[in-house]
Scaffold this active site. Sequence first.
Site, PDB file in Angstrom:
ATOM      1  N   TYR A 278       1.223   1.009  -9.913  1.00  0.00           N
ATOM      2  CA  TYR A 278       0.176   1.480 -11.323  1.00  0.00           C
ATOM      3  C   TYR A 278      -0.086   2.718 -12.181  1.00  0.00           C
ATOM      4  O   TYR A 278       0.267   3.078 -13.006  1.00  0.00           O
ATOM      5  CB  TYR A 278      -1.122   0.795 -11.787  1.00  0.00           C
ATOM      6  CG  TYR A 278      -1.066  -0.217 -11.808  1.00  0.00           C
ATOM      7  CD1 TYR A 278      -0.485  -1.434 -10.864  1.00  0.00           C
ATOM      8  CD2 TYR A 278      -1.652  -0.863 -13.400  1.00  0.00           C
ATOM      9  CE1 TYR A 278      -0.836  -3.306 -11.777  1.00  0.00           C
ATOM     10  CE2 TYR A 278      -1.474  -2.287 -13.762  1.00  0.00           C
ATOM     11  CZ  TYR A 278      -0.890  -2.862 -12.948  1.00  0.00           C
ATOM     12  OH  TYR A 278      -1.112  -4.715 -13.459  1.00  0.00           O
TER      13      TYR A 278
ATOM     14  N   LYS B 209       2.887  -7.543   1.760  1.00  0.00           N
ATOM     15  CA  LYS B 209       4.049  -8.463   1.173  1.00  0.00           C
ATOM     16  C   LYS B 209       4.759  -7.021   2.983  1.00  0.00           C
ATOM     17  O   LYS B 209       5.576  -6.029   3.279  1.00  0.00           O
ATOM     18  CB  LYS B 209       5.166  -7.388  -0.129  1.00  0.00           C
ATOM     19  CG  LYS B 209       6.110  -8.522   0.295  1.00  0.00           C
ATOM     20  CD  LYS B 209       6.399  -9.578   0.276  1.00  0.00           C
ATOM     21  CE  LYS B 209       7.854  -9.880   0.096  1.00  0.00           C
ATOM     22  NZ  LYS B 209       7.706 -11.312   0.038  1.00  0.00           N
TER      23      LYS B 209
ATOM     24  N   ASP C  30       4.161 -14.333  -2.259  1.00  0.00           N
ATOM     25  CA  ASP C  30       5.080 -14.841  -2.782  1.00  0.00           C
ATOM     26  C   ASP C  30       4.743 -15.729  -1.757  1.00  0.00           C
ATOM     27  O   ASP C  30       4.417 -17.363  -2.289  1.00  0.00           O
ATOM     28  CB  ASP C  30       6.072 -14.814  -2.329  1.00  0.00           C
ATOM     29  CG  ASP C  30       6.325 -14.231  -0.126  1.00  0.00           C
ATOM     30  OD1 ASP C  30       5.826 -14.195   0.446  1.00  0.00           O
ATOM     31  OD2 ASP C  30       8.189 -14.766  -0.486  1.00  0.00           O
TER      32      ASP C  30
HETATM   33  C1  IPM Z   1      -5.123  -6.855 -16.338  1.00  0.00           C
HETATM   34  C2  IPM Z   1      -4.332  -6.312 -17.167  1.00  0.00           C
HETATM   35  C3  IPM Z   1      -3.567  -4.761 -17.332  1.00  0.00           C
HETATM   36  C4  IPM Z   1      -3.599  -4.282 -16.179  1.00  0.00           C
HETATM   37  C5  IPM Z   1      -3.225  -4.349 -18.097  1.00  0.00           C
HETATM   38  C6  IPM Z   1      -3.748  -4.837 -19.678  1.00  0.00           C
HETATM   39  C7  IPM Z   1      -3.083  -3.217 -18.382  1.00  0.00           C
HETATM   40  O1  IPM Z   1      -3.040  -7.052 -17.292  1.00  0.00           O
HETATM   41  O2  IPM Z   1      -7.029  -6.235 -16.709  1.00  0.00           O
HETATM   42  O3  IPM Z   1      -4.936  -7.686 -15.697  1.00  0.00           O
HETATM   43  O4  IPM Z   1      -2.296  -5.008 -15.704  1.00  0.00           O
HETATM   44  O5  IPM Z   1      -3.814  -4.767 -15.347  1.00  0.00           O
END
Ligand code: IPM
Length: 359
Positions: A142, A192, A224
């Site tokens: 992320y 994983k 998985d």
């Molecule tokens: C969550 C959501 C967010 C994430 C998105 C909206 C950015 O899916 O809080 O799980 O991926 O963390």
Amino acid sequence: MNTYNIALLAGDGTGKEVTDEAVKILNAIGEKYSINFKFEPALIGGCAYDVYKTPLPDETLNIAKSSDAVLLGAVGDWKYDSLPPEVRPERALLGIRKGLNLFANLRPATVYPELTSLSPLKEDIVSGTDIMIIRELTGDVYFGTPKGIELKNGEKFAFNNMCYFENEIKRIAHVAFKVAMQRNKKLCSVDKANVLDVSRLWRETVIGISKEYPEVELSHMYVDNAAMQIIKNPKQFDVILTGNIFGDILSDEASMLSGSLGLLPSASLSERKLALYEPIHGSAPDLKGKNIVNPIATILSAALMLKYSFNLNKEHDVIVTAVRKALKEGFRTQDICQIGSKTVTTSEMGNIIKNNILH
Ligand code: IPM
Ligand code: MG
């Protein structure tokens, strides 16, 4: 009288409808136990973009930073779908998580006995399921760099970087072991490690931390397989610890065990006292203004706030009991309605839960 300052970030779509009910419930708790909850509203998501041209204005981040806890509704609306990625409403979520250093995301997936028939799975498989997913929230693919889309050898090439520092793994592992100690002392770490170096470091680090918690039974599962086991036999899990992207996927999967996204709260904790609480569902813009969405996930998020931010454990339990009483008595918002149940609106559900608290 104790005063707690809560930053109230309702967000977009039905966010305000659900946070309104959570505020109602916190005020009822305040009335009953002489606690003063002060709410400071601020804009986040698309509604913030409309005013400030950014989904997470500095004002909002500062209000959140100077509060005792943050209550968030939801962000997002299709009308922002064509915006560039940097200013999309969802970016505000990533921004506030990083900005407040909310590295530990707690997502309980609880199946209520009154609602087992709502689950898409067979009742005997889901009944009694009570899983706590601990998702690392400020690292992984992320936030990893380098990232981007470039031209390479004459074609487009895109890349994101899955990465973790050992210390990031250690601190989330500590949270997970501590939570496991307060529950059934079983922790399953999901990775994983058969393919990813990041996961090998993850597993090795979690094993290292486990020495400090000898009472907790630690197991490991590839992601998985975990996705399969959550459906096959969810009751085998107590606490699941995992990274950001695997946790994103598995927590949505686990949420369906309970039958509705509208029931499940979450807490995002930092190393400091400040934490953020939000339902795991989205903003459901198509349902906005209809007074039909389920406020329970947000009400239970407020309950988690009492427990984790303010140490008000009794008051937390009072909210949970009031919610369960409403469900036992057959009151249902549309998303969870069943044959023979009494369908109520968002605000009616809030009022019923409030009355259960006060009387
Ligand atoms: C969550 C959501 C967010 C994430 C998105 C909206 C950015 O899916 O809080 O799980 O991926 O963390
Ligand atoms: Mg998600």
